[in-house]
Design a protein around this motif. Sequence first.
Motif, PDB file in Angstrom:
ATOM      1  N   LEU A   1       0.724  -1.021  -0.060  1.00 49.77           N
ATOM      2  CA  LEU A   1      -0.056   0.096  -0.002  1.00 49.77           C
ATOM      3  C   LEU A   1       0.855   1.199   0.031  1.00 49.77           C
ATOM      4  CD1 LEU A   1      -2.729  -0.867   2.423  1.00 49.77           C
ATOM      5  CD2 LEU A   1      -3.093  -0.515   0.096  1.00 49.77           C
ATOM      6  N   THR A   2       1.914   1.134   0.859  1.00 50.80           N
ATOM      7  CA  THR A   2       2.886   2.317   0.815  1.00 50.80           C
ATOM      8  C   THR A   2       3.597   2.608  -0.671  1.00 50.80           C
ATOM      9  OG1 THR A   2       3.214   2.028   3.274  1.00 50.80           O
ATOM     10  CG2 THR A   2       4.786   3.368   2.181  1.00 50.80           C
ATOM     11  N   LEU A   3       4.017   1.534  -1.217  1.00 51.95           N
ATOM     12  CA  LEU A   3       4.592   1.365  -2.485  1.00 51.95           C
ATOM     13  C   LEU A   3       3.659   2.223  -3.477  1.00 51.95           C
ATOM     14  CD1 LEU A   3       7.144   0.806  -4.170  1.00 51.95           C
ATOM     15  CD2 LEU A   3       6.043  -1.501  -4.612  1.00 51.95           C
ATOM     16  N   TRP A   4       2.247   1.640  -3.686  1.00 53.68           N
ATOM     17  CA  TRP A   4       1.371   2.118  -4.290  1.00 53.68           C
ATOM     18  C   TRP A   4       1.180   3.655  -4.055  1.00 53.68           C
ATOM     19  CZ3 TRP A   4      -3.039  -2.013  -3.891  1.00 53.68           C
ATOM     20  CH2 TRP A   4      -2.322  -3.439  -4.435  1.00 53.68           C
ATOM     21  N   HIS A   5       1.107   4.032  -2.942  1.00 54.45           N
ATOM     22  CA  HIS A   5       1.002   5.422  -2.501  1.00 54.45           C
ATOM     23  C   HIS A   5       2.045   6.128  -3.153  1.00 54.45           C
ATOM     24  CE1 HIS A   5       0.819   9.091   0.191  1.00 54.45           C
ATOM     25  NE2 HIS A   5       1.998   8.958   0.472  1.00 54.45           N
ATOM     26  N   ARG A   6       3.252   5.746  -3.080  1.00 57.44           N
ATOM     27  CA  ARG A   6       4.403   6.514  -3.723  1.00 57.44           C
ATOM     28  C   ARG A   6       4.399   6.731  -5.081  1.00 57.44           C
ATOM     29  NH1 ARG A   6       9.591   4.668  -5.421  1.00 57.44           N
ATOM     30  NH2 ARG A   6      11.290   6.230  -5.498  1.00 57.44           N
ATOM     31  N   TRP A   7       3.846   5.810  -5.534  1.00 57.78           N
ATOM     32  CA  TRP A   7       3.614   5.843  -7.235  1.00 57.78           C
ATOM     33  C   TRP A   7       2.684   6.620  -7.670  1.00 57.78           C
ATOM     34  CZ3 TRP A   7       7.740   5.266 -10.258  1.00 57.78           C
ATOM     35  CH2 TRP A   7       8.803   4.394  -9.820  1.00 57.78           C
ATOM     36  N   THR A   8       1.533   6.557  -6.905  1.00 54.58           N
ATOM     37  CA  THR A   8       0.453   7.562  -7.092  1.00 54.58           C
ATOM     38  C   THR A   8       0.673   8.945  -6.917  1.00 54.58           C
ATOM     39  OG1 THR A   8      -1.059   5.778  -6.358  1.00 54.58           O
ATOM     40  CG2 THR A   8      -1.793   8.062  -6.201  1.00 54.58           C
ATOM     41  N   GLY A   9       1.668   9.112  -5.967  1.00 55.42           N
ATOM     42  CA  GLY A   9       1.978  10.559  -5.579  1.00 55.42           C
ATOM     43  C   GLY A   9       2.836  10.993  -6.743  1.00 55.42           C
ATOM     44  N   PHE A  10       3.859  10.191  -7.375  1.00 59.78           N
ATOM     45  CA  PHE A  10       4.457  10.802  -8.491  1.00 59.78           C
ATOM     46  C   PHE A  10       3.314  11.142  -9.694  1.00 59.78           C
ATOM     47  CE2 PHE A  10       8.117   8.244  -6.846  1.00 59.78           C
ATOM     48  CZ  PHE A  10       8.836   9.446  -6.336  1.00 59.78           C
ATOM     49  N   ALA A  11       2.580  10.294  -9.776  1.00 61.91           N
ATOM     50  CA  ALA A  11       1.488  10.410 -11.027  1.00 61.91           C
ATOM     51  C   ALA A  11       0.825  11.847 -10.451  1.00 61.91           C
ATOM     52  CB  ALA A  11       0.601   9.125 -10.823  1.00 61.91           C
ATOM     53  N   LEU A  12       0.452  11.935  -9.400  1.00 68.84           N
ATOM     54  CA  LEU A  12      -0.231  13.085  -8.774  1.00 68.84           C
ATOM     55  C   LEU A  12       0.563  14.400  -9.122  1.00 68.84           C
ATOM     56  CD1 LEU A  12      -2.592  14.565  -7.304  1.00 68.84           C
ATOM     57  CD2 LEU A  12      -1.117  13.918  -5.194  1.00 68.84           C
ATOM     58  N   VAL A  13       1.980  14.346  -8.803  1.00 64.89           N
ATOM     59  CA  VAL A  13       2.649  15.617  -9.139  1.00 64.89           C
ATOM     60  C   VAL A  13       2.645  15.860 -10.741  1.00 64.89           C
ATOM     61  CG1 VAL A  13       5.132  16.411  -9.397  1.00 64.89           C
ATOM     62  CG2 VAL A  13       4.434  15.241  -7.475  1.00 64.89           C
ATOM     63  N   TRP A  14       2.954  15.010 -11.643  1.00 63.00           N
ATOM     64  CA  TRP A  14       2.729  15.309 -13.113  1.00 63.00           C
ATOM     65  C   TRP A  14       1.258  15.591 -13.417  1.00 63.00           C
ATOM     66  CZ3 TRP A  14       6.809  15.956 -15.700  1.00 63.00           C
ATOM     67  CH2 TRP A  14       8.089  15.587 -15.130  1.00 63.00           C
ATOM     68  N   THR A  15       0.475  15.010 -12.861  1.00 65.27           N
ATOM     69  CA  THR A  15      -0.871  15.484 -13.409  1.00 65.27           C
ATOM     70  C   THR A  15      -1.388  17.110 -12.936  1.00 65.27           C
ATOM     71  OG1 THR A  15      -1.982  13.118 -12.988  1.00 65.27           O
ATOM     72  CG2 THR A  15      -3.446  14.803 -13.187  1.00 65.27           C
ATOM     73  N   LEU A  16      -0.785  17.149 -11.747  1.00 71.43           N
ATOM     74  CA  LEU A  16      -1.262  18.609 -11.320  1.00 71.43           C
ATOM     75  C   LEU A  16      -0.345  19.833 -11.915  1.00 71.43           C
ATOM     76  CD1 LEU A  16      -1.901  18.331  -7.490  1.00 71.43           C
ATOM     77  CD2 LEU A  16      -3.541  18.472  -9.353  1.00 71.43           C
ATOM     78  N   LEU A  17       0.885  19.215 -12.212  1.00 71.08           N
ATOM     79  CA  LEU A  17       1.786  20.022 -13.050  1.00 71.08           C
ATOM     80  C   LEU A  17       1.143  20.271 -14.391  1.00 71.08           C
ATOM     81  CD1 LEU A  17       4.436  21.579 -12.581  1.00 71.08           C
ATOM     82  CD2 LEU A  17       5.744  19.591 -13.552  1.00 71.08           C
ATOM     83  N   THR A  18       0.515  19.166 -14.974  1.00 69.34           N
ATOM     84  CA  THR A  18      -0.125  19.406 -16.525  1.00 69.34           C
ATOM     85  C   THR A  18      -1.068  20.178 -16.335  1.00 69.34           C
ATOM     86  OG1 THR A  18       0.801  16.972 -16.949  1.00 69.34           O
ATOM     87  CG2 THR A  18      -1.025  18.039 -18.085  1.00 69.34           C
TER      88      THR A  18
END
Length: 446
Positions: A87-104
């Motif tokens: 769950l923590t690993l998925w949270h980490r990768w979701t976090g990177f996806a979140l950064v790119w999504t909000l930056l976009t």
Amino acid sequence: MTTLSPPPAPPTAPIRPEVVARTGLYALLAANVAVVTYFFVQAGFAGNALIVLGRLAGLYGALLMAFQLLLVARLPWLDRRIGMDRLTLWHRWTGFALVWTLLTHAVLITFGYAEGTGMDPVSQLVDLAETTEGVLRAVVALGLLLVIGTVSARWARRRLAYETWHFTHLYTYLVVVLAFSHQVATGSTFVSSAAARAYWWTLWGVALGAVCLGRLLLPLWRNRRHRLRVTAVIPENDHVVSVHITGRDLDRLPARAGQFFLWRFLTKDRWWQANPYSLSAAPDGRTLRLTAKAAGDGSAALRHLRPGTRVFAEGPYGAFTTLHRTRPGTLLVAGGVGVTPIRALLEELDGPTVLIYRVAAERDAVLHDELRDLAHAKGAELHLVTGPATPDRLTPAELARLVPDVTDRDVYVCGPPGMTSAVRRGLRELGVPRAQIHFERFSLAG
């Protein structure tokens, strides 16, 4: 004396608990993506293509942020089936996806408005921040998120103390507040649809409520109920110590062999520090035991605990349990102090069991006498494999020699990361199905 707990039978359901939980999470995310898309289309497409796509990216970013909170809420149902490590690993990768999504989102919105006004993108962003309610808060939130994403990158995480990383990560909650206030102020779905407003308020309420329940209310309630205290501290060797803990109504604590707690010993110099240690004996409803190797100040201080010291424990956590068994027979593979959850599992397991314990030298075999006596009592095989870490002694050929029917067994592996990875590769070479290989990454930061 070792008290043997009645072992639970292996699950007979055709679908594994992990698959049920993982599929449920995927379905939940997919359903919310569909709802968000529906409300977005319903609100209409105001502005040019860049603005439209930017707004959609912002909505998906808000959804990912809420999903991220759910992944680290430490809800018992999810944790027992998936495990905090995954769950923590998925949270980490979701976090990177979140950064790119909000930056976009920020880039598309800025360039979209700049296309309509003729301003350069930087001037346009400044103008939006000065004239549009909520935009300045969104810019601050995005800046904080970029900082958090940077310190969460693997190269940065390795250079930071866990406490520093954790403190920086707490600013995520401020990001959530700022981002949601921006969404309320400027989001087109909030303006155009009462149903969409109700949806977003419910989504954020559930996500934040889950975090509050799993990480605050449940630990507080359990510790108030059980009132844990240290009863004994027993050195196992020069570097390893076992801590025995008791409390009230421990038969109602839903702990299982193979799980771990975040232990906080309430001494004046260590009350603020929580460390993850596995149970080294199956819970018997009366006592709990952890066994830890001195690898830092926190674990070294365990040797100096006094009986009567109060304990605040968060958990139990982890999916490294017999809940995930698929076969009657079991192979347990332990390396070093990773034997602690393996020893607890051996106490709980029924059926044909083989335990392989990998250490550098026989003197490093923590709890070996207990393992030998327990294996004898349960009719299990115990193999102590000694020698230097390289070359690896647990090759596929060696595993097949010690356990000829390894492909017909569930395999639980716990030890140093290098050994765990090597054993998993060897098991796959031998044809052991992935569903029968159980392991856990004991890392809070993913």
